[in-house]
Design a protein around this motif. Structure first.
Motif, mmCIF file in Angstrom:
data_model
loop_
_atom_site.group_PDB
_atom_site.id
_atom_site.type_symbol
_atom_site.label_atom_id
_atom_site.label_comp_id
_atom_site.label_asym_id
_atom_site.label_seq_id
_atom_site.Cartn_x
_atom_site.Cartn_y
_atom_site.Cartn_z
ATOM 1 N N LEU A 1 -37.500 7.085 -7.596
ATOM 2 C CA LEU A 1 -36.750 8.338 -7.700
ATOM 3 C C LEU A 1 -37.644 9.413 -8.299
ATOM 4 C CD1 LEU A 1 -33.951 9.758 -7.462
ATOM 5 C CD2 LEU A 1 -33.552 9.094 -9.844
ATOM 6 N N ILE A 2 -37.757 10.536 -7.600
ATOM 7 C CA ILE A 2 -38.535 11.677 -8.093
ATOM 8 C C ILE A 2 -37.545 12.773 -8.491
ATOM 9 C CG2 ILE A 2 -40.276 13.410 -7.534
ATOM 10 C CD1 ILE A 2 -41.375 11.471 -5.444
ATOM 11 N N ILE A 3 -37.687 13.275 -9.717
ATOM 12 C CA ILE A 3 -36.763 14.287 -10.226
ATOM 13 C C ILE A 3 -37.532 15.579 -10.495
ATOM 14 C CG2 ILE A 3 -35.075 14.849 -12.008
ATOM 15 C CD1 ILE A 3 -34.848 11.855 -12.613
ATOM 16 N N ASP A 4 -37.083 16.668 -9.859
ATOM 17 C CA ASP A 4 -37.624 18.015 -10.123
ATOM 18 C C ASP A 4 -36.456 18.905 -10.522
ATOM 19 O OD1 ASP A 4 -40.420 17.640 -9.400
ATOM 20 O OD2 ASP A 4 -39.659 17.343 -7.369
ATOM 21 N N SER A 5 -36.612 19.569 -11.634
ATOM 22 C CA SER A 5 -35.504 20.398 -12.118
ATOM 23 C C SER A 5 -36.025 21.591 -12.891
ATOM 24 C CB SER A 5 -34.577 19.553 -13.008
ATOM 25 O OG SER A 5 -33.451 20.296 -13.411
ATOM 26 N N THR A 6 -35.340 22.702 -12.710
ATOM 27 C CA THR A 6 -35.642 23.922 -13.459
ATOM 28 C C THR A 6 -34.380 24.339 -14.191
ATOM 29 O OG1 THR A 6 -37.231 24.613 -11.781
ATOM 30 C CG2 THR A 6 -36.465 26.293 -13.324
ATOM 31 N N PHE A 7 -34.484 24.453 -15.486
ATOM 32 C CA PHE A 7 -33.306 24.761 -16.296
ATOM 33 C C PHE A 7 -32.691 26.096 -15.867
ATOM 34 C CE2 PHE A 7 -31.288 26.155 -20.369
ATOM 35 C CZ PHE A 7 -30.333 25.149 -20.408
#
Length: 424
Positions: free
Chosen positions: A402-408
């Motif tokens: 699982l690859i997680i990319d997130s921008t608050f």
């Protein structure tokens, strides 16, 4: 050479046997192999010096020793070991007395064998008592005139050296297995501590999140039974209760799937799965959730994208990721599901336009042994935090990640990476 040696030492050892039984059989095979090598040496030596009586004696001992390689097949394995320890001790006593060939030291080797192989303390003490008595009896009788002409002194030194080598090899084998056993126990203990930590955390979260909807349902049913709710109030409370029960239902499903995975190491064979078809099958399950938040779902996955995985596992993975995307999406936004295939891997992503994650939470989720991480959604939706942990566990079982990319403040993208399959 090492391969054949390993095969002989582990003859009769089965993975399903208790570790003590495996060590017991391996130790017996090690002692047997050492004795066989020593006997072959003395048979060659006695043949060279035309000592036919000793050669015949070696042949009898060779036959008895070879039988040890088949002892694991006997039904009464432990009883057979006790009998053999007694028989060999008496044999060595008689041999030493007749030939004065230093085989009294073999009785000491048998004492060590008895201590290492006999599980019953009572029988171990009995066998050791007999062996001590035999050794003492030989010590008292060795000054008597020999019945058969004694062997040269150098032969006694060779026999004594052989006994010491056999004893040292057995103890080295026992030490090696004991160290492996201690390491294995340490690994199991570490896994048990991790498992207990996860279960304690799970129970604490579940007890908190299960309590509210169940208590609200009980209270509402009580009010309905007492006819204390107006139709308008019933509609208002039932809508809230339905949302809570949906969360509860998802949580129960997650817990049951987790329990099934923990209790059974086996899983169904992986299949070639059409990703678009599976997403289309899952989206209607979230129709009410999409409607409540006025969200749009865009499935851009093409028919050509196929992944190799367990079907039930993959459904749970996508269901949790979709539920998570809905939970943290702002009303009126879109959730996009897309995929592509590169270098034999299928990359399936679910992108939301929601709250995103702060760096601390994101770093925590990327850890190998991430803990439960739960927070309220954009409409204060609750969750147990089990979902993403399950996703990672099931992906590992399907050779995925699982690859997680997130921008608050802007949203998150969760990408499932699995081996690519071929469209049928």
């Amino acid at each position: 050479m090492n391969k054949h040696l390993h095969r002989i030492i582990n003859r009769g050892v089965k993975e399903e046997d208790p570790i003590e039984v495996r060590r017991q059989i391996g130790l017996l095979n090690t002692a047997t192999l050492c004795c066989l090598v020593t006997l072959f040496f003395f048979m060659i030596l006695n043949t060279y010096y035309h000592n036919w009586l000793l050669l015949a004696n070696n042949a009898v001992l060779l036959l008895l020793t070879t039988c040890l390689l088949y002892i694991y097949k006997l039904t009464f394995f432990n009883t057979s070991i006790i009998i053999l320890c007694m028989v060999f001790s008496v044999y060595f006593f008689a041999d030493a007395l007749l030939f004065r060939n230093a085989l009294q030291y073999a009785i000491i080797v048998m004492m060590v064998v008895s201590i290492l192989l006999i599980h019953s303390n009572t029988w171990c003490i009995i066998v050791l008592s007999v062996q001590v008595a035999l050794f003492m009896a030989y010590t008292m009788m060795e000054k008597r005139p020999p019945i058969i002409a004694p062997l040269p002194v150098y032969r006694n030194y060779v026999v004594t050296f052989s006994m010491l080598v056999i004893l040292a090899l057995m103890l080295l084998y026992f030490k090696r297995k004991h160290v492996q056993y201690i390491k294995h126990l340490g690994t199991l203990n570490s896994e048990l501590l991790d498992s207990n930590r996860v279960k304690q955390r799970m129970l604490s979260v579940l007890s908190h999140d299960f309590n509210a909807p169940v208590a609200n349902l009980s209270s509402m049913l009580t009010l309905v039974e007492a006819k204390m709710l107006t139709p308008l109030q019933f509609d208002e409370f039932s809508g809230r209760l339905k949302a809570q029960l949906n969360v509860l239902n998802n949580s129960i499903t997650d817990v049951l799937q987790w329990s099934k995975m923990e209790m059974s190491g086996k899983a169904e064979a992986p299949l070639n799965i059409n990703i678009r078809g599976m997403i289309d099958e899952l989206l209607p399950l979230f129709a009410y959730a999409f409607q409540d938040k006025k969200l749009r779902a865009e499935n851009t996955v093409t028919e050509e994208v196929v992944a190799v995985a367990n079907s039930n596992h993959l459904k749970l993975i996508f269901r949790n990721l979709l539920s998570n995307a809905i939970k943290f999406s702002h009303p009126g936004k879109s959730i996009i599901i897309g995929a592509d295939v590169r270098e034999g891997l299928a990359y399936i992503y679910i992108r939301d336009e929601g709250t995103g994650m702060n760096p601390a939470v994101l770093a925590s989720l990327r850890q190998q042994n991430a803990d439960f991480n739960t927070s309220a959604g954009t409409l204060n939706e609750k969750g147990t935090g089990i979902g993403l942990l399950l996703v990672k566990e099931f992906l590992q079982k399907n050779n995925g990640q699982l690859i997680i990319d997130s921008t608050f403040g802007k949203g998150s993208t969760f990408t499932v990476v699995l081996p690519a399959g071929r469209a049928e």
